[in-house]
Write an enzyme that holds these catalytic residues in place. Structure first.
Site, PDB file in Angstrom:
ATOM      1  N   HIS A 147      48.264  37.271  39.212  1.00  0.00           N
ATOM      2  CA  HIS A 147      48.309  35.681  38.636  1.00  0.00           C
ATOM      3  C   HIS A 147      49.788  35.013  39.325  1.00  0.00           C
ATOM      4  O   HIS A 147      50.627  35.665  39.079  1.00  0.00           O
ATOM      5  CB  HIS A 147      48.546  35.366  37.125  1.00  0.00           C
ATOM      6  CG  HIS A 147      48.257  34.207  36.593  1.00  0.00           C
ATOM      7  ND1 HIS A 147      48.903  32.976  37.057  1.00  0.00           N
ATOM      8  CD2 HIS A 147      46.946  33.776  35.923  1.00  0.00           C
ATOM      9  CE1 HIS A 147      48.230  32.142  36.336  1.00  0.00           C
ATOM     10  NE2 HIS A 147      47.031  32.430  35.954  1.00  0.00           N
ATOM     11  N   HIS A 187      40.345  48.265  39.981  1.00  0.00           N
ATOM     12  CA  HIS A 187      39.573  47.718  38.986  1.00  0.00           C
ATOM     13  C   HIS A 187      40.519  46.914  37.968  1.00  0.00           C
ATOM     14  O   HIS A 187      41.199  47.689  37.198  1.00  0.00           O
ATOM     15  CB  HIS A 187      38.560  48.908  38.576  1.00  0.00           C
ATOM     16  CG  HIS A 187      38.146  49.658  39.527  1.00  0.00           C
ATOM     17  ND1 HIS A 187      37.063  49.106  40.371  1.00  0.00           N
ATOM     18  CD2 HIS A 187      38.225  51.043  39.946  1.00  0.00           C
ATOM     19  CE1 HIS A 187      36.764  49.933  41.183  1.00  0.00           C
ATOM     20  NE2 HIS A 187      37.399  51.473  40.834  1.00  0.00           N
ATOM     21  N   GLU A 200      43.837  25.103  40.184  1.00  0.00           N
ATOM     22  CA  GLU A 200      44.637  24.425  39.316  1.00  0.00           C
ATOM     23  C   GLU A 200      45.760  23.738  40.438  1.00  0.00           C
ATOM     24  O   GLU A 200      45.807  24.301  41.325  1.00  0.00           O
ATOM     25  CB  GLU A 200      45.801  25.344  38.444  1.00  0.00           C
ATOM     26  CG  GLU A 200      45.113  25.558  37.095  1.00  0.00           C
ATOM     27  CD  GLU A 200      45.904  26.101  36.054  1.00  0.00           C
ATOM     28  OE1 GLU A 200      47.131  26.043  36.230  1.00  0.00           O
ATOM     29  OE2 GLU A 200      45.361  27.110  35.509  1.00  0.00           O
ATOM     30  N   HIS A 237      44.333  34.343  40.098  1.00  0.00           N
ATOM     31  CA  HIS A 237      44.161  33.140  39.590  1.00  0.00           C
ATOM     32  C   HIS A 237      45.857  32.684  40.010  1.00  0.00           C
ATOM     33  O   HIS A 237      46.788  33.365  40.093  1.00  0.00           O
ATOM     34  CB  HIS A 237      43.970  32.855  38.366  1.00  0.00           C
ATOM     35  CG  HIS A 237      43.912  31.478  37.986  1.00  0.00           C
ATOM     36  ND1 HIS A 237      44.506  30.728  37.048  1.00  0.00           N
ATOM     37  CD2 HIS A 237      43.011  30.418  38.446  1.00  0.00           C
ATOM     38  CE1 HIS A 237      44.139  29.372  36.887  1.00  0.00           C
ATOM     39  NE2 HIS A 237      43.349  29.160  37.754  1.00  0.00           N
TER      40      HIS A 237
END
Length: 186
Positions: A94, A89, A47, A72
């Site tokens: 973000h 895990h 992005e 992300h």
């Protein structure tokens, strides 16, 4: 799968790192030496901000990104994972965010829009959203911290937690060596 993002940025992966062949590494991602990226992890820098730019997602040396982790960033914001840090895990990291060195992020935890200082531990199923943690803090399992949270209610990391975190890093560095050796057999 290692692939470019729509801007044409390709991941930079140190030859001493191990990335499982089921993981997806996309775009402006930098993975340093001795990093373990486990099965089905997704690290995606694709992005852009309003100017069409983005910062990289950087995974520093000796860290591990375990099975099913998603990393992300919103609108091209930076994400940095420090050295010798474990992202356990199915956690979600973000950005924009910065996670220091020797940090442990537990199973299913969510970290968003914050800075986590060196030596912190965020245990399983915890959420840190918009709340910066100075070095050495311990977020217990299921705790949720946000912009209005008081750090007075957050304990400090105990020696046993630091020892556990170090053992996870050591185990994953051994996995890098082991999987790299196996890949040379085929």
């Amino acid at each position: 799968m290692i692939r470019r993002n729509p801007n044409g940025d390709s991941p930079q992966i140190h030859p001493g790192a191990y990335v499982d062949n089921t993981a997806i590494i996309c775009g402006k991602v930098i993975i340093e030496d001795n990093v373990f990226v486990g099965p089905y992890a997704v690290i995606r820098a694709d992005e852009t901000n309003e100017e069409g730019d983005m910062d990289a997602i950087i995974i520093r040396a000796n860290s591990n990104i375990q099975d099913g982790v998603v990393i992300h960033s919103k609108a091209g914001g930076a994400v940095e994972i420090g050295e010798s840090t474990s992202i356990a895990h199915r956690s979600i990291i973000h950005g924009p965010c910065k996670i220091g060195s020797k940090v442990f992020i537990g199973f299913n935890s969510v970290v968003f829009n914050c800075e986590i200082g060196d030596g912190c531990a965020v245990r399983h199923n915890a959420v840190v959203d918009g709340c910066d943690l100075p070095p050495g803090f311990y977020v217990p399992s299921t705790m949720q911290l946000g912009p209005e949270s008081s750090l007075d209610e957050v304990p400090r990391v105990q020696a046993s937690v630091s020892e556990f975190s170090e053992s996870v890093v050591t185990a994953n560095i051994e996995l890098v060596k082991g999987y790299k050796a196996l890949s040379n057999e085929f």
